[in-house]
Every structure is written in C-alpha cells, then in structure tokens.
Scaffold this active site. Sequence first.
Site, PDB file in Angstrom:
ATOM      1  N   GLY A 242     -29.754  25.579 -11.179  1.00  0.00           N
ATOM      2  CA  GLY A 242     -30.185  24.630 -10.216  1.00  0.00           C
ATOM      3  C   GLY A 242     -31.624  25.253  -9.788  1.00  0.00           C
ATOM      4  O   GLY A 242     -32.261  26.086 -10.167  1.00  0.00           O
TER       5      GLY A 242
ATOM      6  N   CYS B 279     -30.415  28.150 -17.034  1.00  0.00           N
ATOM      7  CA  CYS B 279     -31.228  27.140 -16.366  1.00  0.00           C
ATOM      8  C   CYS B 279     -32.420  27.773 -15.390  1.00  0.00           C
ATOM      9  O   CYS B 279     -33.249  28.427 -16.174  1.00  0.00           O
ATOM     10  CB  CYS B 279     -30.282  26.132 -15.341  1.00  0.00           C
ATOM     11  SG  CYS B 279     -31.325  24.833 -14.822  1.00  0.00           S
ATOM     12  N   HIS B 280     -32.430  27.657 -14.319  1.00  0.00           N
ATOM     13  CA  HIS B 280     -33.615  28.344 -13.443  1.00  0.00           C
ATOM     14  C   HIS B 280     -33.031  29.779 -12.947  1.00  0.00           C
ATOM     15  O   HIS B 280     -33.778  30.607 -12.290  1.00  0.00           O
ATOM     16  CB  HIS B 280     -33.888  27.389 -12.236  1.00  0.00           C
ATOM     17  CG  HIS B 280     -34.389  26.139 -12.341  1.00  0.00           C
ATOM     18  ND1 HIS B 280     -33.872  25.156 -12.997  1.00  0.00           N
ATOM     19  CD2 HIS B 280     -35.879  25.826 -12.424  1.00  0.00           C
ATOM     20  CE1 HIS B 280     -34.741  24.094 -13.185  1.00  0.00           C
ATOM     21  NE2 HIS B 280     -36.001  24.492 -12.798  1.00  0.00           N
ATOM     22  N   GLY B 281     -31.906  30.151 -13.452  1.00  0.00           N
ATOM     23  CA  GLY B 281     -31.610  31.483 -13.016  1.00  0.00           C
ATOM     24  C   GLY B 281     -32.304  32.502 -13.352  1.00  0.00           C
ATOM     25  O   GLY B 281     -32.387  33.771 -12.551  1.00  0.00           O
TER      26      GLY B 281
END
Length: 185
Positions: free
Chosen positions: A82, A113-115
């Site tokens: 996210g 992902c955006h991690g």
Amino acid sequence: MSKTQLDGAKVAILVADGFEQAEMTEPRKALDAAGAATKIVSPKDNTVRGWKHHKPADEFNVDIPLPQAAAHEFDALVLPGGVMNPDALRINEEAIAFVRDFFKAGKPVAAICHGPWTLIEAGAVRGRTLTSWPSLRSDLTNAGAKWVDREVVVDGNLITSRKPQDLPAFDREMVRLFADARAHA
C-alpha cells in the site's frame, strides 16, 4: 502446505493505516495455514485499517502495539505494501528499529509492493537484489539495491514481490523461506 511447516513459529505483521488489505490478509492466511501464529503489530493501539487500492476497507485488531513489541519475540516479519502504510512506517523511529532488529538477528523478512520503503530506512537493502512496486525502483537503486522486475525475489533472508497479483508466488516462497530459516535456527 502442511500444517506443521511453521508449527509454533511467531510471525509479526507490521502495519499502519493504509496497508493494501490483500497484502496483509493473504500472507496471513498462508502463514496460519502452515501453522504459524501471526500477530498484527502497529504504531496504533486498537485497530488498523486496510485499503483496497484507493478506497478504505476493513479494520483489523492490533494484537501488539509497536512500543510493546520486540523482534526477539518473533521468528519472522511481514511488511505489506500500500502507499500510506509504508510511508507512515518509514518515518516512525520505533518501526524502523523494529525492522532493523530482524535483520541484525538474521531473521527472515518478507516485503511486498511499497513495503521495501521501510527496508530502505532500516538500512537493509544495500547490496541486495529485490523487487517492489515499480515506482520504488529509483529509491531502491539509490539505496544500493539491485532492482529487478520479477514476481518474487529471494535474496538470503529477504523475500520481495511487486503487487497483489504476485501474492500466490510471494506466499509460497515466504512460507518456504520462513520454514527453511526455522529448520536451520
């Protein structure tokens, strides 16, 4: 997956509001199915809200507020993506220290992902090969990582994926990595 692959393993899932819901719930289901005990850790005390793309989604109970969590109490860490979630975590000193402690201890970490934004702040990407949502490519490269466009990348004790569509491969490799680390601990 057999129920005993991760029997007794304790896995922290670090999130703030705005995590991509499927990137938390699907890995959590895979870990629980393999016998792990998953705990939501958050800077928030009571509940944390997921998102489905650009819309607010469900609320989840926080199992352990971040100030009460310690990496040594867990076997592995999951960092969902996210945009808002990792953006909030990467400026939270307690969250960065928590993530950094997993790497110092050599424990496995899975980020999607955006991690990986949080991994950059924790100083954990230099010299590693990983993937992420494409917009993080420059951030990761500038932090010393080799970025590749693949559905899942395993580099030592770190596993990364790009997006929700990669979750089947991410979940499979995450359970495998976490089980291997546990077998060799």
